[in-house]
Design a protein around this motif. Structure first.
Motif, PDB file in Angstrom:
ATOM      1  N   LEU A 196      45.225  36.094  41.700  1.00 31.82           N
ATOM      2  CA  LEU A 196      45.662  36.761  42.925  1.00 31.82           C
ATOM      3  C   LEU A 196      46.247  35.794  43.944  1.00 31.82           C
ATOM      4  O   LEU A 196      46.981  36.208  44.842  1.00 31.82           O
ATOM      5  CB  LEU A 196      44.495  37.510  43.572  1.00 31.82           C
ATOM      6  N   ASP A 220      43.202  41.573  37.636  1.00 28.15           N
ATOM      7  CA  ASP A 220      44.374  41.080  38.359  1.00 28.15           C
ATOM      8  C   ASP A 220      44.917  39.761  37.824  1.00 28.15           C
ATOM      9  O   ASP A 220      45.847  39.195  38.392  1.00 28.15           O
ATOM     10  CB  ASP A 220      44.056  40.944  39.856  1.00 28.15           C
ATOM     11  N   HIS A 256      40.091  48.882  41.664  1.00 22.13           N
ATOM     12  CA  HIS A 256      40.301  47.684  40.852  1.00 22.13           C
ATOM     13  C   HIS A 256      40.249  48.065  39.382  1.00 22.13           C
ATOM     14  O   HIS A 256      41.286  48.176  38.755  1.00 22.13           O
ATOM     15  CB  HIS A 256      39.322  46.564  41.176  1.00 22.13           C
TER      16      HIS A 256
END
Length: 281
Positions: A196, A220, A256
């Motif tokens: 990220l 991510d 998420h």
């Protein structure tokens, strides 16, 4: 097949939508052997999760996700097997939450400057319970309620995330200080979702500084990042962890990723436990 653990989940103690016991139930349904509760700057959800885990046969790893700032952006460090009942550790986390509250005040003020009729009081009213550990997802929910945005993702893209119109970052501890805090408390320190940050130079600096592990299997992190971070972990003898970063639901979708969708083996749990055991002496 190795038994699995989700090493990154949030509850209502911070910015998740589920009670800690609900996270444990979901872990049991997913067939997990272990679950970490890693709320932002608090261990308030750990005790309830441990009780539910004892009942359902799921090992609960007491954890925390410590907020810090490095190179002008939020950097999160996960702590595992932290002393969740230790008053001194609790007091250190209180200071981090006070900084989070200051950040919220600045965010709201910036949104108001942009002409959005949002108030801090209304955002905090949305959070139930006594430990009102408010994060940006709560502000995003209020923006949805006001009709300013349609989704959490839009709120972060336009206003709350790095590069958003209202993004602010008050002075916080550095990632190095977060690592030290966790290690001094007797926990194992792992860099959360490095993909990220778009700052691999900082990731390398933190590895050299003294990380115990790096979160490779995260929703991510893309596949190339996973390969790169796995290689660095192997080169430096770090633990490779994984977790869903489950925050409950925003509407009908898991925020998420769904609990249990990104995991590490229980061998990783053993490695983290041993690091913490040696640190506690």
């Amino acid at each position: 097949m190795l038994l699995q653990a989700d090493l990154h989940t949030h509850t209502k103690a911070s910015d998740g939508t589920c009670e800690p016991a609900e996270n444990v139930r979901l872990a049991k349904e997913a067939g997990l052997a272990a679950l970490a509760i890693t709320d932002h700057d608090t261990v308030a959800g750990v005790a309830e999760a441990i009780e539910a885990g004892a009942r359902l046969g799921v090992e609960i790893i007491p954890g925390v996700e410590v907020s810090s700032v490095g190179n002008g952006q939020d950097i999160h460090v996960l702590g595992y097997f932290v002393p969740h009942e230790d008053q001194v550790f609790h007091e250190r986390l209180v200071g981090l939450r006070e900084t989070r509250h200051k950040r919220n005040e600045l965010l709201i003020a910036r949104l108001q400057e942009l002409g959005i009729p949002i108030t801090l009081a209304n955002v905090y009213r949305r959070k139930q319970g006594t430990d009102k550990n408010i994060g940006r997802p709560h502000i995003a929910e209020e923006l949805i309620e006001l009709g300013v945005v349609a989704t959490i993702e839009e709120a972060f893209d336009k206003y709350l995330g790095k590069g958003g119109a209202a993004y602010v970052n008050p002075p916080r501890i550095s990632p190095q200080e977060a690592i030290t805090l966790i290690k001094e408390a007797g926990g194992a320190a792992v860099l959360a979702h490095p993909g990220l940050y778009d700052d691999d130079e900082l990731v390398r600096e933190l590895i050299v500084f003294g990380l115990d592990g790096i979160e490779v299997n995260h929703p991510d992190n893309d596949e190339l990042q996973k390969l790169r971070y796995s290689k660095w972990a192997q080169e430096h003898g770090l633990v490779v962890t994984g977790g869903s970063d489950f925050h409950g639901w925003r509407g009908e979708e898991p925020f998420h990723a769904m609990l249990g969708s990104h995991t590490a083996s229980t061998e990783v749990v053993k490695q983290l436990r041993e690091i913490a055991r040696k640190r506690k002496g």
